[in-house]
Write a protein that holds these residues in place. Sequence first.
Motif, PDB file in Angstrom:
ATOM      1  N   GLU A  38       0.792  -1.066  -0.045  1.00 10.38           N
ATOM      2  CA  GLU A  38      -0.036   0.095  -0.039  1.00 10.38           C
ATOM      3  C   GLU A  38       0.742   1.115   0.069  1.00 10.38           C
ATOM      4  N   GLN A  39       2.050   1.320   0.646  1.00 12.17           N
ATOM      5  CA  GLN A  39       2.772   2.313   0.665  1.00 12.17           C
ATOM      6  C   GLN A  39       3.481   2.445  -0.531  1.00 12.17           C
ATOM      7  N   GLY A  40       3.890   1.546  -1.197  1.00 10.07           N
ATOM      8  CA  GLY A  40       4.629   1.609  -2.635  1.00 10.07           C
ATOM      9  C   GLY A  40       3.535   2.055  -3.599  1.00 10.07           C
ATOM     10  N   ALA A  41       2.501   1.724  -3.518  1.00 14.51           N
ATOM     11  CA  ALA A  41       1.323   2.250  -4.529  1.00 14.51           C
ATOM     12  C   ALA A  41       1.025   3.652  -4.276  1.00 14.51           C
ATOM     13  N   ALA A  42       0.941   4.117  -2.891  1.00 14.73           N
ATOM     14  CA  ALA A  42       0.765   5.735  -2.659  1.00 14.73           C
ATOM     15  C   ALA A  42       1.921   6.362  -3.055  1.00 14.73           C
ATOM     16  N   THR A  43       3.041   5.748  -2.926  1.00 12.01           N
ATOM     17  CA  THR A  43       4.167   6.615  -3.316  1.00 12.01           C
ATOM     18  C   THR A  43       4.407   6.720  -4.876  1.00 12.01           C
ATOM     19  N   ALA A  44       3.904   5.675  -5.619  1.00 13.61           N
ATOM     20  CA  ALA A  44       4.086   5.816  -7.074  1.00 13.61           C
ATOM     21  C   ALA A  44       2.890   6.620  -7.419  1.00 13.61           C
ATOM     22  N   HIS A  45       1.959   6.695  -6.869  1.00 17.22           N
ATOM     23  CA  HIS A  45       0.771   7.445  -7.048  1.00 17.22           C
ATOM     24  C   HIS A  45       1.077   9.144  -6.975  1.00 17.22           C
ATOM     25  N   LYS A  46       2.032   9.258  -5.931  1.00 15.96           N
ATOM     26  CA  LYS A  46       2.365  10.765  -5.510  1.00 15.96           C
ATOM     27  C   LYS A  46       3.130  11.096  -6.896  1.00 15.96           C
TER      28      LYS A  46
END
Length: 472
Positions: free
Chosen positions: A134-142
């Motif tokens: 979830e953190q990886g996905a949120a980082t990518a989306h940022k």
Amino acid sequence: MSPKSLFDQAGAQFLSREDAKALTDKILAFSKADETRVNVRSGWQGNTRFAGGQVTTSGNGSNTVVTVQSTIGRKRASATTNVLDTDSLRRTVELAERLAKLSPDDPELMPELGPQSYPEIKNYFDSTANLTPEQGAATAHKAIQTAEGVWKESKGSGDLFMAGFLDADASAAVVATSRGLFAYHRSSNVRMSNTARTPDATGSGWAAANARDFAMIDPVFLGRRAAMKAALSRSPVAVEPGLYTVVLEPAAAAQLVGQIGGALNARAAEEGRNAFSQRGGGTKLGQKLFDDRVSFYSDPSDPDILGDPFDGGGFPGSRHVWIEGGVLKELQYDRFWAQKKGVAPTTGGGGGRFGGGGGFGFGGGVRMVGGTKSLDDLIAGTTRGILCTHFFYTNVLDPRSMMLTGLTRDGTFLIEQGKIVRPVKNFRFNQSIMQMLNNIEEIGKSDRAESGSPAPPMRVRDFTFASLSDAV
């Protein structure tokens, strides 16, 4: 030892120090060889990849790999397994010993090391080890959202294409020998890279970062920088190849000066095989070879270098100043070559980072000392030149002159009177690093490059662009 107890329960799965010691003691007890070394790499790795404005894949896994190296007389061989039950470990030891008996004598065999002292290095961070999908996905989306915002601000039409990845790992490395050595070290690493491409396929931008601590990765900065480069690099013009003053961003500089680490091998230098070989025999130790501002060192205790406290043989790392004020001060001697030459060794010759083979010895390589000026200062001081973001497909043409070839990529610009005036088509370069480090006009402040080791931006005259490349 139950499967659950094999792993440190504080996040990523890898052997704790206590379980690593119990495991290596168990393996060494099976040995009937004259000498035995056990290398263990235990850890977790995860990744998040994105393209077309969304996360495309995400995955992770953990593994513990054991390598047993057996020495019988002057014969040596190894066997590897990731099955950790008692019978499998015993069979792995027996296989290593059978293979050793079948091997030819090793004329350069060195005895295994006994107990050593190692520098205290903080290379492990929970923020990286506990990174979730979830953190990886949120980082990518940022990164994606920031890049899209920059593209809209530039009044670009159509959708900016963003792609990249976030890779993270956390692990424990272990070295144990039948002579009583036991070395254990935890480390973590995270890398993020993103590339932005314009809808008309004429502009491309790139940015990346590498750190031990996930908290140091700034996806907003990376997304903004890639998108700005992409927007600025649209519709590049052709500029004739030739000799140019270049401004190398830290990533570009690191890709070139990083070759210095591999050239510091003393044996290769003494045998006439690298850039530090003296014509007619010997080495260039003590000679002034570069600009006065050129200095390189390695230090496993430097938090910016991403170094490690020992190599694959358990040999301890320490600080070395290889080049100072342009003068070659030291060369890298493994234990065998140091004994042959009557000098102190600087590496055990036990492989790269924790026995992985190759590499400079302790991970992270060498660091070039920087100056105080920013990249913007270097650009402002350029009358006419080329700004290079980074390079692609860089290869060695001639190790004796450290001649490299490669291609500029993802943001190549013409500078006139201290300002970026237009994007230019990419080039192929053919450049000797020995020559380049004598043609320095200015060295900027070091910044950790995508490669993981800090490198300073540089302004260099007479850099050779051999031909144009139409690829974006």
